[in-house]
Write a protein that holds these residues in place. Structure first.
Motif, PDB file in Angstrom:
ATOM      1  N   LEU A 125       0.824  -1.212   0.000  1.00 53.58           N
ATOM      2  CA  LEU A 125       0.000   0.000   0.000  1.00 53.58           C
ATOM      3  C   LEU A 125       0.852   1.253   0.000  1.00 53.58           C
ATOM      4  O   LEU A 125       0.416   2.313  -0.470  1.00 53.58           O
ATOM      5  CB  LEU A 125      -0.925  -0.010   1.216  1.00 53.58           C
ATOM      6  CG  LEU A 125      -2.033  -1.058   1.211  1.00 53.58           C
ATOM      7  CD1 LEU A 125      -2.745  -1.079   2.556  1.00 53.58           C
ATOM      8  CD2 LEU A 125      -3.020  -0.796   0.091  1.00 53.58           C
ATOM      9  N   GLU A 126       2.071   1.163   0.530  1.00 53.23           N
ATOM     10  CA  GLU A 126       2.906   2.342   0.629  1.00 53.23           C
ATOM     11  C   GLU A 126       3.828   2.536  -0.562  1.00 53.23           C
ATOM     12  O   GLU A 126       4.525   3.542  -0.648  1.00 53.23           O
ATOM     13  CB  GLU A 126       3.749   2.268   1.909  1.00 53.23           C
ATOM     14  CG  GLU A 126       2.923   2.458   3.179  1.00 53.23           C
ATOM     15  CD  GLU A 126       3.793   2.472   4.420  1.00 53.23           C
ATOM     16  OE1 GLU A 126       4.931   1.978   4.342  1.00 53.23           O
ATOM     17  OE2 GLU A 126       3.335   2.983   5.443  1.00 53.23           O
ATOM     18  N   THR A 127       3.853   1.599  -1.486  1.00 53.89           N
ATOM     19  CA  THR A 127       4.759   1.756  -2.635  1.00 53.89           C
ATOM     20  C   THR A 127       4.324   2.884  -3.565  1.00 53.89           C
ATOM     21  O   THR A 127       5.141   3.477  -4.248  1.00 53.89           O
ATOM     22  CB  THR A 127       4.812   0.448  -3.454  1.00 53.89           C
ATOM     23  OG1 THR A 127       3.480   0.116  -3.874  1.00 53.89           O
ATOM     24  CG2 THR A 127       5.412  -0.679  -2.636  1.00 53.89           C
ATOM     25  N   GLY A 128       3.021   3.140  -3.632  1.00 53.92           N
ATOM     26  CA  GLY A 128       2.526   4.133  -4.594  1.00 53.92           C
ATOM     27  C   GLY A 128       2.328   3.568  -5.986  1.00 53.92           C
ATOM     28  O   GLY A 128       1.790   4.246  -6.864  1.00 53.92           O
ATOM     29  N   GLU A 129       2.739   2.323  -6.214  1.00 53.70           N
ATOM     30  CA  GLU A 129       2.576   1.700  -7.530  1.00 53.70           C
ATOM     31  C   GLU A 129       1.127   1.266  -7.727  1.00 53.70           C
ATOM     32  O   GLU A 129       0.526   0.666  -6.829  1.00 53.70           O
ATOM     33  CB  GLU A 129       3.485   0.480  -7.650  1.00 53.70           C
ATOM     34  CG  GLU A 129       4.961   0.799  -7.741  1.00 53.70           C
ATOM     35  CD  GLU A 129       5.322   1.385  -9.092  1.00 53.70           C
ATOM     36  OE1 GLU A 129       4.569   1.133 -10.062  1.00 53.70           O
ATOM     37  OE2 GLU A 129       6.326   2.098  -9.176  1.00 53.70           O
ATOM     38  N   TYR A 130       0.609   1.542  -8.900  1.00 53.84           N
ATOM     39  CA  TYR A 130      -0.798   1.212  -9.186  1.00 53.84           C
ATOM     40  C   TYR A 130      -1.056  -0.277  -9.014  1.00 53.84           C
ATOM     41  O   TYR A 130      -2.013  -0.694  -8.346  1.00 53.84           O
ATOM     42  CB  TYR A 130      -1.150   1.645 -10.606  1.00 53.84           C
ATOM     43  CG  TYR A 130      -2.529   1.212 -11.046  1.00 53.84           C
ATOM     44  CD1 TYR A 130      -3.648   1.944 -10.716  1.00 53.84           C
ATOM     45  CD2 TYR A 130      -2.707   0.030 -11.770  1.00 53.84           C
ATOM     46  CE1 TYR A 130      -4.911   1.547 -11.092  1.00 53.84           C
ATOM     47  CE2 TYR A 130      -3.966  -0.388 -12.151  1.00 53.84           C
ATOM     48  CZ  TYR A 130      -5.063   0.379 -11.817  1.00 53.84           C
ATOM     49  OH  TYR A 130      -6.315  -0.026 -12.189  1.00 53.84           O
TER      50      TYR A 130
END
Length: 1451
Positions: free
Chosen positions: A1021-1026
C-alpha cells in the motif's frame, strides 16, 4: 401615247436602276425612286416587277421583302426549268399495281410458294411496265402487314432482290418516315427488319445509321440518369428542414410529370427487342455492345425479351437437372428458329451462350423471378455433378444478387438462393457478399436509388424500434432484408455500435429473416469487427472500445438464438490470434458464454464456487450468475463448427501462446492496465473455451485432437499450466473408459473390487503421463518430487477431491420450492404446470444421481491417493527444497489459473497433510505461502490477484479452523508428520509428543503469519505503484473472512487504507473505489476481531519499560511468550526455513541473536526463567568493572549490522555449547572497529529510506519521551532484522541447513529472558543513551567517506572469523536457544532494517561465502570471542535489554 410606252419607260427605269445603284451619291438614287414613283400611275406594277431590281421594288413598296421575293423567284424557276416531269405510275398504271397487291395478299396456306409468286410478279412488271423498286416496297409493305408469314416472304425477298443495299435504303426510308416528333414506329416494321437481319439479307451497320437516337445521345441520357440517382441518394441521406422537404416534393412531382410524358421513340431499342424476340442473339449482342452497360436491359420490354430467350435456352437442361423432386411445372413450347441459340442440353452448353446472356441481363433478371429460380436450381444441380464453379460464382455476383436487390421483398427467392449458396464454402460466400455490399450498388443508377431508399427506410424503422414493438418492427426489418440485407445490416450494426441498449430489441426482431439473410448478417458482423478505420481501444489506451464490446455482445446473442454458421467468425478470431492480436477474443468469450452457457467470472460467490466443484448438471444450475437454459442445440452447433473446420485445438494453442504474447509482443506499446486486461481476457477465454471442449466433445473426439502433454509443451510451446488444463479432461475420460472396461471384463459388485479396478485403470492411463512429464523439467527436480506426484497434482480437479453436498442440497431445495410455487400459481395453464413440474422433477433426479455418482468417484480417488502417497516425495535433498519445488512447480502456477484451481490447490495441500504423506512438512508449506507475499501480489494481473486471494483465503480457512479449537488441532494436526518439528533419520515416531508442535505454539505461529501478511500488505500500500495497491486491495478483500483477526493488525491496515482513500480520490478513482470498498467491509468485520492476548497466549508487558504502542502496533505486537510447559522451543521447527536462509540470495535476514543460557534456569510466575545466582553475581561484577567500556561500545556499536545479522543466522542454525553461547554474545556486542563505519553508513541510508519504506507509521504515534524509551531499550538488546522480502518461489537451500534442522530437539526447560531487573537501570540508561546517540550522530557523517573503502575489505576478514567461530561451536553444543519473538522493535526499526537488508543482501552473500573459505585468523578470533563473551555477560545482567522478543522469521 404609244401602246408600248409603258414597256419603254420600264426599260429606261431598269437601266437607270442599274446605274444609280452603282453611284455613291444617295440623292441621285432618291431622285430616281421619286421619278419612278411618279410614273407608276401609267406604268403597271406587273411590268415594273419584271424589269426592276427587288431592292428597288421593296423601296417603292411594290413588294414586302426583297429576300423572300428572290427565293420565290428561285423556286419558280427551278420548278419551271429544272424539275423533271414524271408520270404518276400508280395513277397511270393502276391496274398492274392492283394485280400485284392482289397476288401478295392471297391466302398463302395452299400450294402457293415463293417461287410461283416470284414468277407472277415478274409477269406483272413486264406486262404493265412497273417500277421494280416500287414493287419491292409494296412487297415489304405486305410483309409488314403479314409479319407472321416469315417462311413465305423471306425466300421471296431473297430471290427477288438484286442488291442488299437497295433493300437497306428502302427500309431506312420507312424508319425515317416514322421519325417525326410524334411518330411511332410500328412493331411490324421492327420485326421485318429483324427478320431480314437474321437471314443476312441486310447488314446491321447499313441499317443502324438510319435509326434514331444517336449513340452520343444515349450516352448522355445514361450519364444524366446516374447523376440524378446520386442526387436522390444524397437527398435521402441529408438532414432536411421541414420547409425544404415540401419544396423538394413539389420539384419531384414536376419531374415525375415530365417523365410521365411519352418518351421519344427509340428505334434502336425497338429493333433490339425484335431481334431478341426472334432469337437473333448475335445481332442483339452487337447492338447492346454499342450502348452503356445494362442500359438496354434497364428497359423492361428488352429485359423480358432477353429473359424469354434465356428460358428457351435453358429449358431442356432445367427439365433434366433442375426441377426439384415433386415439382410438376409446364413445359415451355415455342416455335423455334434454326438460327436462334441452341438449347442447352448439358452444363457445358450453358457456357456457350446462356452465361453471356445472363451477364447482359444483369440485375434486371428481377423482372422474371421464374427465370431467377431456374438459374438458381441449375446452379444447385451443377454443384452436384460438374466443375463450372467460377462461372456460377460470376453469375451469382453479377446477376443473382443484384437481381435480388431489385425484387420486391421476395422471401422465396432469398431461400432459393440460399439453397445454392450453402453449397459454397463460406470464403466464397463472403466474397460475394462483400462485392454485393461494396461494389454492386454503385454500378447502376437503379441500384443507387434502391440503396438510398433502403437506408432511408432502415432509419425510419430503427428510430421507432423498442422492446414493446419488436414484432411489427421485426416484420418490417424482415421485408426490407429479403432484398437488401447488406445495406440494412450495415446500418443496424452502426447503430448498435453507438447504442448498446438496442442489442436486445434488435436480436428479438431478427426472427423474420431468411437463411440467406442470417448468413449475410454473419458476414456484416465480421466486416464491422475488422474495420481498419475503427480503433479497438478507447482514447485513454487503457480499456477496450465500447463499440467492440457491443458487437461482441451482439455476436453472442445472435449466434445463440438463430441458426447462423459460425465458421467465418471462428476463423476470423483464429486469424487475429495468428497475427498476435487478442482484442477479438472478447467475441469468442461472448459466443461460448451465450451458446454453451459456460460463464467465466472471478467474482463468484462461495455458493457458486462450491457448485463448480460438482458435476455438469450442478455447474449449470448453481455455478453461473446467468441461468442460460436450452443451450443443447446451440452448443452442439458450436461444437460441430469447431470440429468441421478443425479449429478446436488451434484456438486453444493460440490462446495459450498469446497469453505471454500479450505481455512480450503487445505489452511494450500499451498501457500496463490494458496489458493486464488483455492477459486476463486471453486467459479467461482459454479457461472458458477449454471447459466447453471438455464438457461437449466426446472422449474419442477429445483424445484424437489433443496431443500428449509433452508434445503440447515441447513442440507447441504451450505453458505447462495450460497444457495440463487441456490434457486433464482427456485423462479423466481415459480413466473412466478403462475403468468401465475393467468392470465389464470382471463382474464384481463389491466396493473393494471396484476400487482396485479403478486404481488399475489409473495406473494404466497415467503411466505414460508419468514418463512424459519427466521431459518438462530438469532432472534435479525429480530428486524431490516424483513424476507420479507431479502428474497427480496436475491431473486432478476439485471434482475428484470433495463432494459439494451443500450445493446439491441447495439446488434440490430450490427445485422443490419451484414445484411448490407452480402448484400454488392459479394463473398458469394446466398443461404448462405439468410440463414445468416434470422438468423440475427430472432435474432434481439428475442432481441426486449426479451427487451419488460423484460420491463414489471421490471415494475411489481418495483410496488411490492413499496408496500412492508414500511414493510421492523422495526428499533426496532438503525438506525445504522439496516444499520449494512443490510450491514453484505445482501450487503457485495453478492457484492463479482459475478460481476453482485456487480452491483446489488449498484443498490439495490439506489433503496431502491429512494423508500423512511422508517427507511433507505442512507447517513449512503454510509458512512459505503466508510469508512475504509481496512479489507474488505485485506480479499478478487483476484477475490473478482475485484467484490468489481466494487461494490464500482457503489456506487461511484451514489454519483458522485449527487455531480455533484445541480439540480440532489435536485431532487434525497433533499426531501428523506435517507438524513434526524434529526430523529423525529413523523416520516419524508418532508416539513422541515432544517432537510435535503443540497447540499454544501453533497459535503463536498463526499470529506470526498474520503479522507477516500485515507487513506485506502495508508495504504494497505504501509503494505508490498502481499494480501493487490494486492487487493487494483485491487480495485483502478476498481474505477478509479470515484476516485480519487481531485487532491491532486490523487497525494498522485500516489506517493505511484510509490514507490510500485520501491520496487516490482525485488521482486514480479506480483505486479509490477499491480502497473505499475494502475499508467499509473491514469496518464491518471489526466486531469479529480480538485483542492479541486472546488470539494467542501473550506475555504481559512490563509497563515501566515498554511503551504502549510497541504492545499494540504491528511492529511490537508480535511477541508470543514461551509456554510454561517448556514448548517454546518447538517454534524452532517452524523456523526451519529461517535457519537455512543464510545460503539464500533472496532469503529473509534472520534475528541477530538469541538468549542462550548455559545452565538450567528456574521458571518464574510469568513464564520466564532467571539465570542461576552464581552467574548473575559474576555478571554484576563484570558490569561494574567495565561500565565505562560498555558505554564506549554502545556508542560505537549500533544495532542490526549485517555482520551481527549473519552471526545471528549462524547461531540460530547450529547447536552450541553453553560456554560458547556467552562468548558469542560478547562477540556480537563488541563489534570490531572496522565494521563501525559500515554500520554508520548503513544507518544513514536507512534513515533516508524511512520516509518511503517505514511500516505502520500511520498507526504508531509515539511521543518524544516514548521514542527515547524505545531507543534506550533497543541499545543493549538483541538486534532484530526484518530482512529482505523473499520471493514466493525461493531458490534451493543447501543440504547443510537441512542437517542443522535435523539436529534440532525440544528442551522442556526453555524460556525467555527475565524482565525483573528492567526497572532498576531503565531511567539512567535512557539519559546516558540519549547523550551518546547525539554524539554518535555527529561523528558518523565525518567518518563516512574516509572509511568507505576500508569497510569492505575489513568486513570480509571479520566475517571469516565469525564463520570459523560458529563452525567450532556447532560440533559440541547440545542446549537450545530461547526464542525471542518480535519481528521488529518499532515500526521505524522495521522499516530501516528492511531497507538495509535489501541494500546489503548481495554484499552479505559475498561476505559469507568468503568467510567460509577463509581458514586464517584463529588467534585473533579467540581474543575477539573472549571480549564478546564478557560483553554478553554484562548485557545479560542488565535485564531490560531483553524485553523485546523476535519471531523466528520463517522464509
Amino acid at each position: 401615247m404609244r401602246e408600248d410606252m409603258s414597256s419603254i419607260l420600264a426599260d429606261v427605269f431598269s437601266v437607270l436602276d442599274i446605274e444609280t445603284s452603282c453611284l455613291e451619291e444617295k440623292n441621285k438614287r432618291d431622285h430616281f425612286t421619286q421619278l419612278v414613283g411618279a410614273c407608276m400611275f401609267f406604268v403597271p406594277d406587273v411590268v415594273l416587277k419584271e424589269r426592276l431590281d427587288p431592292e428597288t421594288l421593296e423601296t417603292l413598296g411594290l413588294i414586302k421583302q426583297a429576300q423572300q421575293f428572290n427565293q420565290k423567284i428561285v423556286k419558280i424557276k427551278t420548278k419551271l426549268f429544272y424539275k423533271q416531269q414524271k408520270f404518276n405510275l400508280l395513277r397511270e398504271e393502276n391496274e398492274g399495281y392492283a394485280k400485284l397487291v392482289t397476288e401478295l395478299g392471297q391466302d398463302l396456306s395452299g400450294s402457293v410458294t415463293s417461287h410461283l409468286m416470284l414468277e407472277s410478279i415478274k409477269s406483272l412488271i413486264g406486262c404493265f411496265n412497273l417500277d421494280p423498286n416500287r414493287v419491292l416496297d409494296i412487297i415489304l409493305e405486305v410483309y409488314e402487314c403479314r409479319s407472321d408469314q416469315d417462311e413465305f416472304f423471306l425466300p421471296l425477298i431473297k430471290s427477288y432482290m438484286c442488291e442488299p443495299q437497295t433493300l437497306c435504303h428502302i427500309l431506312g426510308f420507312k424508319f425515317k418516315f416514322h421519325q417525326e416528333p410524334n411518330g411511332e414506329t410500328p412493331t411490324s416494321l421492327y420485326h421485318v427488319a429483324a427478320a431480314l437481319l437474321q437471314h443476312n439479307l441486310i447488314e446491321l451497320e447499313d441499317l443502324y445509321v438510319h435509326l434514331l437516337p444517336l449513340d452520343s445521345t444515349i450516352m448522355e441520357e445514361h450519364k444524366s440518369e446516374i447523376l440524378e440517382a446520386k442526387q436522390i441518394a444524397r437527398k435521402l441521406t441529408m438532414v432536411v428542414v421541414p420547409s425544404e422537404k415540401s419544396e423538394d416534393k413539389e420539384k419531384e412531382r414536376e419531374k415525375e410529370e415530365e417523365k410521365s410524358e411519352k418518351p421519344p421513340d427509340n428505334q434502336k431499342l425497338g429493333l433490339l427487342e425484335a431481334l431478341l424476340r426472334i432469337g437473333d442473339w448475335n445481332h442483339a449482342q452487337s447492338i447492346m455492345n454499342q450502348m452503356p452497360p445494362f442500359y438496354a436491359t434497364s428497359h423492361k420490354a428488352i429485359a423480358l425479351a432477353l429473359c424469354q430467350l434465356l428460358h428457351l435456352t435453358v429449358e431442356p437442361l432445367y427439365r433434366r437437372a433442375g426441377v426439384p423432386k415433386g415439382a410438376k411445372g409446364g413445359v415451355l413450347r415455342v416455335h423455334w428458329s434454326k438460327r436462334a441459340p441452341q438449347p442447352a442440353e448439358s452444363f457445358e452448353d450453358l457456357r456457350r451462350e446462356a452465361f453471356s446472356m445472363m451477364g447482359y441481363l444483369g440485375p434486371h433478371m428481377a423482372h422474371d423471378p421464374i427465370l431467377f429460380a431456374k438459374v438458381v436450381r441449375l446452379g444447385k444441380g451443377f454443384m452436384k455433378e460438374d466443375t463450372l464453379l467460377s462461372c456460377f460464382l460470376s453469375i451469382a455476383d453479377q446477376v443473382l444478387l443484384p437481381s435480388l436487390s431489385l425484387m420486391e421483398c421476395n422471401a422465396c427467392m432469398s431461400e432459393e438462393l440460399w439453397g445454392l449458396f450453402k453449397l459454397f464454402p463460406y470464403q466464397h460466400r463472403y466474397r460475394l457478399y462483400g462485392q454485393w455490399k461494396n461494389e454492386t450498388y454503385s454500378s447502376h443508377p437503379l441500384l443507387v436509388k434502391v440503396k438510398a431508399q433502403t437506408i432511408d427506410r432502415a432509419k425510419y424503422i430503427m428510430k421507432r424500434l423498442t422492446k414493446e414493438n419488436v414484432k411489427p418492427s421485426g416484420r418490417q426489418i424482415g421485408k426490407l432484408s429479403h432484398s437488401n440485407p447488406t445495406i440494412l445490416f450495415d446500418y443496424i450494426l452502426s447503430q448498435i455500435q453507438w447504442y448498446d441498449n438496442l442489442i436486445t430489441p434488435v436480436v428479438d426482431s431478427l426472427k423474420y429473416l431468411t437463411s440467406l439473410n442470417y448468413d449475410v448478417l454473419a458476414y456484416c458482423i465480421i466486416e464491422a469487427l475488422a474495420n481498419p478505420e475503427k480503433e479497438k481501444m478507447k482514447h485513454d489506451d487503457t480499456t477496450i472500445s465500447s463499440w467492440l464490446q457491443s458487437l461482441a455482445s451482439l455476436c453472442g446473442a445472435v449466434f445463440r438464438k438463430y441458426p447462423i454458421e459460425l465458421a467465418g467468425l471462428l476463423q476470423y478470431v483464429t486469424n487475429q490470434l495468428k497475427a498476435g492480436k487478442s482484442f477479438d477474443l472478447l467475441i469468442l468469450k461472448e459466443v461460448v458464454q451465450k451458446m454453451a452457457g459456460i460463464e467465466i467470472t472471478d467474482e463468484m460467490t462461495l455458493e457458486q464456487l462450491e457448485a463448480m466443484t460438482g458435476g455438469e448438471q450442478l455447474k449449470a444450475e448453481g455455478g453461473y450468475f446467468g441461468q442460460i437454459r436450452n443451450t443443447k442445440k446451440s452448443s452442439q452447433r458450436l461444437k460441430e463448427a469447431l470440429l468441421e473446420h478443425e479449429l478446436a485445438l488451434p484456438l486453444c494453442l493460440l490462446m495459450a501462446q498469446q497469453r505471454n504474447g500479450v505481455v512480450f509482443s503487445e505489452g511494450g506499446e500499451k498501457h500496463l492496465k490494458l496489458v493486464g486486461k488483455l492477459y486476463d481476457q486471453c486467459h479467461d477465454t482459454l479457461v472458458q473455451f477449454g471447459g466447453f471442449l471438455a464438457s461437449n466433445l466426446s472422449t474419442e473426439d477429445y483424445i484424437k485432437r489433443v496431443p500428449p502433454v509433452d508434445v503440447l509443451c515441447n513442440q507447441f510451446h504451450t505453458p505447462h499450466d495450460a497444457a495440463f488444463f487441456l490434457s486433464r479432461p482427456m485423462y479423466a475420460h481415459q480413466i473412466l473408459s478403462k475403468y468401465d472396461e475393467l468392470k465389464k471384463a470382471e463382474k464384481g459388485n463389491r466396493q473393494q473390487q471396484k476400487v482396485h479396478k479403478y486404481v488399475a485403470a489409473c495406473e494404466y492411463v497415467m503411466a505414460p503421463v508419468h514418463e512424459a512429464v519427466v521431459s518438462l523439467h530438469l532432472p534435479k527436480v525429480w530428486d524431490d518430487l516424483r513424476p507420479q506426484f507431479y502428474a497427480t497434482f496436475w491431473s486432478l480437479t476439485m471434482y475428484d477431491l470433495a463432494v459439494p453436498h451443500g450445493a446439491y442440497d441447495r439446488e434440490v431445495c430450490k427445485l422443490k420450492a419451484q414445484i411448490k410455487a407452480i402448484d400454488e400459481n392459479p394463473e398458469m395453464p394446466l398443461n404448462k404446470k405439468k410440463k414445468e413440474k416434470e422438468r423440475c422433477t427430472a432435474l432434481q433426479d439428475k442432481l441426486l444421481e449426479e451427487e451419488k455418482k460423484q460420491l463414489e468417484h471421490v471415494q475411489r480417488v481418495l483410496h488411490r491417493l492413499k496408496l500412492e502417497k508414500d511414493n510421492w516425495l523422495l526428499a533426496k535433498s532438503t525438506k525445504n527444497e522439496t516444499i520449494t519445488k512443490f510450491l514453484q512447480l505445482c501450487v503457485f502456477p495453478r492457484c492463479v489459473f482459475s478460481a476453482i484451481d485456487a480452491v483446489f490447490c488449498a484443498r490439495f495441500v490439506e489433503l496431502v497433510h491429512q494423508q500423512k504423506t511422508t517427507n511433507f512438512c505442512t507447517l513449512l508449506c503454510y509458512d512459505r505461502v503466508f510469508s512475504d507475499i509481496i512479489y507474488t501480489v505485485a506480479s499478478c494481473t487483476e484477475n490473478e490477484a482475485r484467484r490468489y486471494g481466494r487461494f490464500l483465503c482457503c489456506m487461511l480457512e484451514t489454519v483458522t479452523r485449527w487455531h480455533s479449537d484445541r480439540a480440532i488441532y489435536e485431532k487434525e494436526c497433533g499426531n501428523y508428520p506435517g507438524f513434526l518439528t524434529i526430523f529423525r533419520a529413523t523416520g516419524f515416531d508418532g508416539g513422541n509428543k515432544a517432537d510435535q508442535l503443540d497447540y499454544e505454539n501453533f497459535r503463536h505461529v498463526v499470529h506470526k503469519w498474520h503479522y507477516k501478511l500485515t507487513k506485506a500488505s502495508v508495504h504494497c500500500l505504501e509503494t505508490g505503484e498502481y499494480t501493487h495497491i490494486r492487487n493487494i486491495l483485491i487480495v485483502l478483500t478476498k481474505i477478509l473472512p479470515c484476516y485480519p483477526k487481531v485487532l491491532n493488525l486490523g487497525q494498522a491496515l485500516e489506517c493505511r487504507v484510509h490514507k490510500i482513500c485520501q491520496e487516490e480520490k482525485e488521482r486514480r478513482p479506480d483505486l479509490y473505489a477499491l480502497a473505499m470498498g475494502y475499508s467499509g467491509q473491514l469496518k464491518g468485520r471489526k466486531v469479529h476481531m480480538v485483542p492479541e492476548n486472546e488470539f494467542h497466549h501473550k506475555e504481559p508487558p512490563v509497563r515501566s519499560t515498554t511503551p504502549a504502542n510497541l504492545q499494540n502496533g504491528p511492529g511490537g505486537a508480535s511477541k508470543p511468550p514461551a509456554s510454561a510447559s517448556g514448548t517454546g522451543r518447538s517454534e524452532e521447527g517452524v523456523a526451519e526455513d529461517a535457519d537455512k536462509s543464510k545460503d539464500k540470495p533472496h532469503g529473509t535476514v534472520k534475528p541477530a541473536g538469541k538468549t542462550n543460557n548455559a545452565a538450567s534456569k528456574v521458571p518464574t510466575s510469568n513464564g520466564n526463567g532467571a539465570p542461576n545466582s552464581t552467574k548473575a553475581v559474576k555478571e554484576k561484577e563484570d558490569k561494574e568493572k567495565s561500565g565505562k567500556e560498555k558505554k564506549e561500545k554502545k556508542e560505537k556499536t549500533p544495532g542490526g549490522t549485517p555482520e551481527v545479522k549473519a552471526t545471528g543466522r549462524g547461531e540460530k542454525q547450529k547447536e552450541e555449547r553453553p560456554g560458547k553461547e556467552e562468548k558469542a554474545r560478547d562477540t556480537k556486542e563488541k563489534t570490531p572497529k572496522v565494521d563501525k563505519e559500515k554500520v554508520k553508513k548503513e544507518e544513514k541510508m536507512a534513515r533516508e529510506d524511512k520516509s518511503k519504506t517505514g511500516d505502520f507509521k500511520s498507526s504508531d504515534k509515539e511521543s518524544s519521551k516514548e521514542r527515547d524509551i524505545a531507543k534506550a531499550n533497543s541499545k543493549g538488546e538483541k538486534i532484530s532484522a526484518a530482512g529482505s522480502l523473499k520471493s514466493p518461489v525461493p531458490r534451493s537451500e543447501s543440504a547443510e541447513s537441512e542437517r542443522g534442522l535435523m539436529c534440532l530437539s525440544l528442551n522442556p526447560h526453555q524460556h525467555y529472558a527475565n524482565h525483573s531487573t528492567a526497572t532498576q537501570s531503565k531511567s539512567k540508561e535512557r539519559e546516558v543513551d540519549k547523550k551518546e546517540s547525539e554524539k554518535h550522530r555527529e561523528r558518523k557523517e565525518d567518518k563516512d567517506r574516509k572509511d568507505r573503502k576500508r569497510d569492505y575489505s575489513n568486513n570480509d576478514r571479520e566475517m571469516s572469523q565469525e564463520v570459523k567461530r560458529r563452525k567450532d561451536e556447532n560440533g559440541t553444543g547440545s542446549s537450545k536457544h530461547a526464542k525471542s519473538a518480535s519481528p521488529s522493535g518499532s515500526p521505524q526499526a522495521d522499516s530501516s532494517d528492511k531497507s538495509k537488508s535489501s541494500r546489503s543482501s548481495a554484499k552479505e552473500k559475498g561476505d559469507v561465502a568468503k568467510a567460509e573459505k577463509n581458514s586464517s585468523g584463529g588467534k585473533k578470533e579467540s581474543r575477539h570471542d573472549k571480549e564478546k563473551s564478557d560483553k554478553k555477560e554484562k548485557r545479560d545482567s542488565t535485564g531490560p535489554k531483553d524485553v523485546k522478543k523476535q519471531y523466528p522469521l520463517v522464509a
